[in-house]
Design an enzyme around this catalytic site. Sequence first.
Site, PDB file in Angstrom:
ATOM      1  N   HIS A   1      10.665  -1.157   7.420  1.00 12.19           N
ATOM      2  CA  HIS A   1      10.065  -2.038   8.158  1.00 12.19           C
ATOM      3  C   HIS A   1      10.589  -2.078   9.662  1.00 12.19           C
ATOM      4  CE1 HIS A   1       8.424  -4.666   5.173  1.00 12.19           C
ATOM      5  NE2 HIS A   1       9.679  -4.767   4.607  1.00 12.19           N
TER       6      HIS A   1
ATOM      7  N   GLU B   1       4.637  -3.764   4.559  1.00 15.13           N
ATOM      8  CA  GLU B   1       5.335  -3.415   3.382  1.00 15.13           C
ATOM      9  C   GLU B   1       5.158  -2.123   2.670  1.00 15.13           C
ATOM     10  OE1 GLU B   1       7.505  -5.707   2.225  1.00 15.13           O
ATOM     11  OE2 GLU B   1       8.077  -5.055   0.211  1.00 15.13           O
TER      12      GLU B   1
ATOM     13  N   HIS C   1      14.471   0.366   2.303  1.00 16.49           N
ATOM     14  CA  HIS C   1      13.552  -0.281   2.439  1.00 16.49           C
ATOM     15  C   HIS C   1      13.310  -1.319   4.016  1.00 16.49           C
ATOM     16  CE1 HIS C   1      11.006  -3.611   0.500  1.00 16.49           C
ATOM     17  NE2 HIS C   1      11.157  -4.398   1.396  1.00 16.49           N
ATOM     18  N   GLU C   2      14.746  -1.881   4.512  1.00 17.15           N
ATOM     19  CA  GLU C   2      14.524  -2.369   5.742  1.00 17.15           C
ATOM     20  C   GLU C   2      14.395  -1.472   6.689  1.00 17.15           C
ATOM     21  OE1 GLU C   2      13.996  -5.633   5.171  1.00 17.15           O
ATOM     22  OE2 GLU C   2      14.724  -5.941   3.308  1.00 17.15           O
TER      23      GLU C   2
END
Lengths: 493, 493
Positions: B266, B292, B262-263
């Site tokens: 980003h 996102e 997830h990170e």
Amino acid sequence: VPELAVASWTRFADWMATVSDLRGAAALLRWDRETAMPPAGAEGRAHQLATLAALHHRELVRPEVDDLIAELEGAELDAHQAAMVREAERDRERATRLPEELVRALSEACSRSVDVWHEARPRNDFAAFAAVLEPLVELKREEAAALDGDGEPYDALLDEFEPGARAADLEPVFAELRLRLAPLVAAAAERPAFELRRRRWPASGQLALARELASAVGFDGRAGLIAESAHPFTNGNHRGDVRFTTRMDEGEPIGNITAVLHEAGHALYEQGLPEAYERTTLYDAPSLGAHESQSRLWENHVGRSPAFWRWVAPAMRRHFPEAMDGLEPADLHRAATLVRPSPIRVAADEVTYNLHIVLRFEIEVALMRGDLAVRDLPGAWDEGLERLLGLRPPSDADGVMQDIHWADGLIGYFPTYTLGNLYAAQLAEAFEERHGDLEAHVERGEFAPLLDFLRERVHRHGRRLGTPELMRRATGRELGVDAFVAHLTAAYG
Amino acid sequence: VPELAVASWTRFADWMATVSDLRGAAALLRWDRETAMPPAGAEGRAHQLATLAALHHRELVRPEVDDLIAELEGAELDAHQAAMVREAERDRERATRLPEELVRALSEACSRSVDVWHEARPRNDFAAFAAVLEPLVELKREEAAALDGDGEPYDALLDEFEPGARAADLEPVFAELRLRLAPLVAAAAERPAFELRRRRWPASGQLALARELASAVGFDGRAGLIAESAHPFTNGNHRGDVRFTTRMDEGEPIGNITAVLHEAGHALYEQGLPEAYERTTLYDAPSLGAHESQSRLWENHVGRSPAFWRWVAPAMRRHFPEAMDGLEPADLHRAATLVRPSPIRVAADEVTYNLHIVLRFEIEVALMRGDLAVRDLPGAWDEGLERLLGLRPPSDADGVMQDIHWADGLIGYFPTYTLGNLYAAQLAEAFEERHGDLEAHVERGEFAPLLDFLRERVHRHGRRLGTPELMRRATGRELGVDAFVAHLTAAYG
């Protein structure tokens, strides 16, 4: 305080707080640069630091503050408030002489040159470093001329770190020091060399010991932290957040311990600044010499005494059961107090250390006067090291390029290390007059009396008193080399 | 570009750079607060952040920039420059409506309330939290009124995170989503529960795996770093220095892996922003929904596929030889895709996740309209969770107080998570139309085609295009729930 002045004071306090916040933010960006930042972040960080420097400068010179100060000077201020105004005027006066563009250019030149230094030093490439140092030195000369076009250029820079100090006053101090250190250096050279056998001192144990030691001398871990970096340093100026680094070499345990005591000395000063001065012009030491007096006291007067090694040995046995096997406190003490002329300042012993400072002082004065060019630095370095310490550096990397200071534009900074040594010795004498033998306290691991003494006589004043006055009150002495030479003679004579 | 405009452009670019540097410095101060700062540093850091927010605001609204912009609008700018000016006007217009005192007050109220939240949540003390949340919500209402006195108060706040989005447009999207998710939630509930047996997954192995995974998907470790924090987050906006955190629970390995994906999603976006936009208004994503979309794509479309667990299992066996004993990729995949209504958003599965967002969206709109008081939040929360997910929270700590967002003044932020899910699914479809089955790439550990696709269609545009236009061009689709529901149906139906 009359009502009008109350409103002015509030605005003045807001202004001080803004300046202080900007300074704290920049300090954190530099801390992060040395402890965490990834390599590719250097350029962006340089921009951020230059912008913060420019905005800090813009706040400092804000013209409205002149009116505020004029109003406040007519009002009845208490001694603390008056000192805040006085230091604000000093900061504003210095800043006003520097154009914002020069401030920004200096910040960017320093970042760039530090960056190049990090790469050029391992390659022993002085030419690459000189290419960025030359324009930086040019900017420093511009800075000196802008600050004081008539005086000794070096003094204008020295004044930032040690307000009021002048090269002409330092010269006789250094000359006397050289004279009186010579027999000590000679005597120490007769003592046999001693080194701890090379065993493994795991970094995890060294870090745990660093935390224990810091806590034992009074460092508040809830209001600070300890990290690792190539060159140990302390980052203060944030109330409730005082940080320092240490270095850990798994081949030997002494460097970490002395670094922790040194940096904890700085950190204890920062943690001892009074809450009432938070976010004002007084929330700082009056000079780097005063700051360094604290680190040197803990590092050398506490940390190189035989008693300290007797006290710390059990903790070392706990953390390094294998490496400590067969080692006595006296062995550790001998390793921590070996005197030998050597080319690297940060590794120098207490006796020869100040000769390294003399070398840098001489070179910096000549550089600022324009009597020495950047390209001639290596020659001047090697000649000076030979003359002062009787040896040649093995390379430019471990010679003229060894310190980060010049790369970071810190010219006029080195003498404060020697001033710190002199003040530390005078503080230690004053402590003993009041509380008896320092070693007896250290032997029992009782560090609170020394810390309380320093809190009371030094830390709690922040920047309210200038360094000479602060130290005169704290020690009852004028600055001089006697106490320092007496300390060295007792320890090494 | 005529000469006059060149000079104006240089001054405009300097202004953008200053604004960008201030933003980057504040981001680093927040990063440090969450990853390193000692507890006693909170108050001082809050002051520093408020001062940087005020100076950032002061730069944004600087009146001279109006003249610069007027001159530039008469000049011939290229499409990139024109977009920089357009976004500068947007930022300036928003900022101009907010008085500097409100900006500073909001920053300080957020810091204080985050601080109280950190202490009150473990004690399940909603009353203590409400005491700081109430004035903060009052300030947010002031902010909304200052930004747009006539419209829906929520929209003014939402617009900061998702420019142009409005509550009235989101409502039907959420309504359709609820309707179409219901059968999926019901079907998934029939599948038996599955949990990995509790074994020990050492943190050192988890961190090493995190680094390997990040590097495998394309994260550049020379221009970034990975740390640990309670709630994973990414810190971008510094070119060459993009950081993210993960969380590590030694009791299970899945949370770390999905957090890293997830990170990293980003972080890859931040690392993919074009160099030509550095220190301009375009060096950012156009919205949090767009941001996102990247994290959700990597976390869910890549990271919850059976192929991913087949690919990652050998690395897990290397790092956790004991814990992995007897575990097959299919077991890991089942654990990573269990669907069960649960009270905690960050632990929610992909299917029920958006129902958590609906709950927050409903509450925030009512809070901003003044239809709901802070003291009534727990009741509204419990009722909504029951209605949407069929369960009661075990406590306020794991109910209304579970997220840091409201404490940090982030109202109007949550819907961007759902927008991210919808865009991610549309991007995955568009990728497959061009490059074939995503799972086939993942199975072979070939992540470059996906990253190149995102670099080309999303990252390289920075903030030049608004999110709807950016996504329309990238996916050939208008925003809708079809792709997302199709993805969930294929994975969980």
